[in-house]
Enzyme design. Structure first.
Site, PDB file in Angstrom:
ATOM      1  N   CYS A  91      -2.542   6.317  46.804  1.00  0.00           N
ATOM      2  CA  CYS A  91      -2.643   5.638  48.104  1.00  0.00           C
ATOM      3  C   CYS A  91      -1.715   4.434  48.205  1.00  0.00           C
ATOM      4  CB  CYS A  91      -4.089   5.204  48.348  1.00  0.00           C
ATOM      5  SG  CYS A  91      -4.718   4.047  47.104  1.00  0.00           S
ATOM      6  N   ASP A 100      -1.256  -8.122  -4.189  1.00  0.00           N
ATOM      7  CA  ASP A 100      -1.983  -8.719  -5.321  1.00  0.00           C
ATOM      8  C   ASP A 100      -1.593 -10.184  -5.519  1.00  0.00           C
ATOM      9  OD1 ASP A 100      -3.345  -6.327  -6.065  1.00  0.00           O
ATOM     10  OD2 ASP A 100      -1.490  -5.596  -6.976  1.00  0.00           O
ATOM     11  N   LYS A 105      11.600 -22.944   8.687  1.00  0.00           N
ATOM     12  CA  LYS A 105      12.400 -21.867   8.115  1.00  0.00           C
ATOM     13  C   LYS A 105      13.237 -22.416   6.967  1.00  0.00           C
ATOM     14  CE  LYS A 105      16.242 -18.749   9.185  1.00  0.00           C
ATOM     15  NZ  LYS A 105      17.254 -18.337  10.191  1.00  0.00           N
ATOM     16  N   PHE A 120      -8.838   3.013  -2.185  1.00  0.00           N
ATOM     17  CA  PHE A 120      -7.600   3.800  -2.176  1.00  0.00           C
ATOM     18  C   PHE A 120      -6.643   3.189  -3.186  1.00  0.00           C
ATOM     19  CE2 PHE A 120      -9.563   5.305   1.552  1.00  0.00           C
ATOM     20  CZ  PHE A 120      -8.955   6.491   1.923  1.00  0.00           C
ATOM     21  N   LYS A 123     -14.938  -1.980  -9.538  1.00  0.00           N
ATOM     22  CA  LYS A 123     -15.152  -2.506  -8.186  1.00  0.00           C
ATOM     23  C   LYS A 123     -16.369  -1.891  -7.512  1.00  0.00           C
ATOM     24  CE  LYS A 123     -10.297  -3.686  -7.705  1.00  0.00           C
ATOM     25  NZ  LYS A 123      -9.078  -3.717  -6.860  1.00  0.00           N
TER      26      LYS A 123
END
Length: 409
Positions: free
Chosen positions: A165, A289, A298, A332, A352
């Site tokens: 429309c 890690d 910077k 994983f 773990k």
């Protein structure tokens, strides 16, 4: 997605809306995924798009008001009539659904072939509205949509866009990818995963060196994204915490951006606390890690000199930080040492306190960023190897989770 839609019977009911043409693309994609498609069109829908277009795309006769046949070659599901099409379907999608059709469906009216087909099916029903914003927001339409939800219909919400429309507003048909995701979920939701809280981490963490540089890794986030889609498809309530969103995901998946290990730690623990039941946590992200202490502004090579030396500190172990009583933990592990990889994975499983570890041995045949994967699944009770596309592997991981012992909500 062929794994999801192979040989599934999807019945699409198309009502009178300019958005009807978009369903040609939807059917094209579903056919590529090896789904079987049949279409029913209302008389008004035929004014927008010719039934011939949908016949060419689906490979089946489009059922309309004028071509019902009660002659079946063999069995009641082979006829071109509303009863046969209704019985054939594994799932039914009404898209686009006009305000008029929504109103009639809510009242149980069956005065055309689309409505009689819908009333005759016992298959799961999804409905995707498409109309002018004012029509969508009217009290009548909203009340009708509420009625349909109470009757068991699943509504695929419309979106805001430029409408036919000429106005901007809510009422555009949902994106085709979203419709396909919702069909997948409708076909594959199972009792084990339905409504379960699932938290997935993905991508590689990014640890800042200064305000423009960071340390990261080669993780593509594809396997984590595939896990999110698979578990969503199975009915889980998925939250996806990632540094990268490599593919389009269903809108019902909560997408949370995290960059550093600290970000992942914070977001994952928040989600565990918010979970309504004991969640599954899939730690698929490749988290650093060690990380440097970020420098302000910077670093300039004129100030640093020929050698940049970074002092890195051990990061928080997010997986180890999750108490086993608060979540089911799926770790994983990516390794390149094929000989010792199983030992490393077993050590993770025990140290773990994981319920499962998914071991990914990186090789030339199984590299970072590939679209396929080979995963070795280790639990305290069984081990198995799974291979295939990352989505197929994700479904295999989910299936393995269903076999875990002593799972309590």
């Amino acid at each position: 997605m062929q794994h999801i839609f192979h040989n599934k019977n999807i019945l699409i009911l198309i009502s009178g809306s300019i958005a009807a043409y978009k369903m040609l693309d939807c059917i094209s994609q579903l056919k590529k995924y090896n789904a079987h498609i049949k279409v029913v069109m209302s008389e008004e829908a035929c004014k927008f798009v010719s039934p011939l277009s949908f016949e060419a795309m689906s490979g089946n006769l489009v059922l309309t008001e004028h071509n019902q046949s009660w002659i079946a070659q063999s069995g009641a599901t082979n006829g071109a009539n509303h009863i046969a099409y209704a019985k054939w379907a594994d799932i039914v999608l009404i898209a686009p659904a006009s305000a008029n059709s929504i109103a009639k469906i809510a009242c149980g009216i069956a005065d055309n072939v689309l409505l009689t087909t819908l009333l005759a099916t016992r298959a799961k029903k999804l409905i995707a509205p498409a109309m002018n914003t004012a029509m969508l927001e009217s009290p009548q339409t909203q009340a009708n949509l509420t009625t349909l939800k109470n009757l068991g219909f699943e509504c695929i919400e419309s979106r805001s866009s430029l409408l036919a429309c000429g106005e901007m507003g809510d009422g555009a048909l949902a994106e085709i990818d979203e419709i396909i995701f919702r069909l997948a979920r409708g076909l594959h939701t199972n009792v084990f995963w339905q409504g379960r809280d699932v938290i997935i981490s993905g991508g590689g963490s990014k640890e800042s060196i200064d305000e423009v540089r960071f340390i990261s890794n080669h993780s593509s986030g594809k396997q984590a994204s595939a896990l999110a889609i698979a578990l969503y498809t199975l009915g889980a309530k998925v939250s996806f915490v990632s540094s990268i969103f490599s593919i389009a995901l269903p809108k019902q998946i909560a997408q949370i951006t995290a960059q550093s290990v600290a970000d992942f730690y914070t977001e994952i623990h928040k989600l565990i606390k918010k979970a309504e039941s004991k969640p599954f946590v899939f730690m698929a992200a490749a988290l650093a890690d060690y990380a440097p202490k970020p420098q302000k502004s910077k670093l300039k090579k004129e100030q640093v000199g020929d050698t940049l030396t970074l002092q890195c500190f051990q990061t928080q172990d997010v997986l180890a930080s999750i108490p086993p009583e608060s979540a089911y933990k799926i770790g994983f592990k990516a390794e390149m040492d094929r000989a010792n990889a199983p030992h490393y994975a077993k050590t993770m499983l025990d140290s773990k306190q994981c319920n499962m570890v998914c071991l990914n041995v990186i090789t030339k045949q199984n590299p970072f960023g590939a679209d396929s994967n080979t995963i070795n699944i280790l639990t305290h009770d069984f081990t198995q190897s799974v291979s295939g596309s990352k989505l197929e592997v994700a479904f295999s991981i989910a299936k393995a989770c269903e076999s875990l012992k002593n799972l309590k909500a």
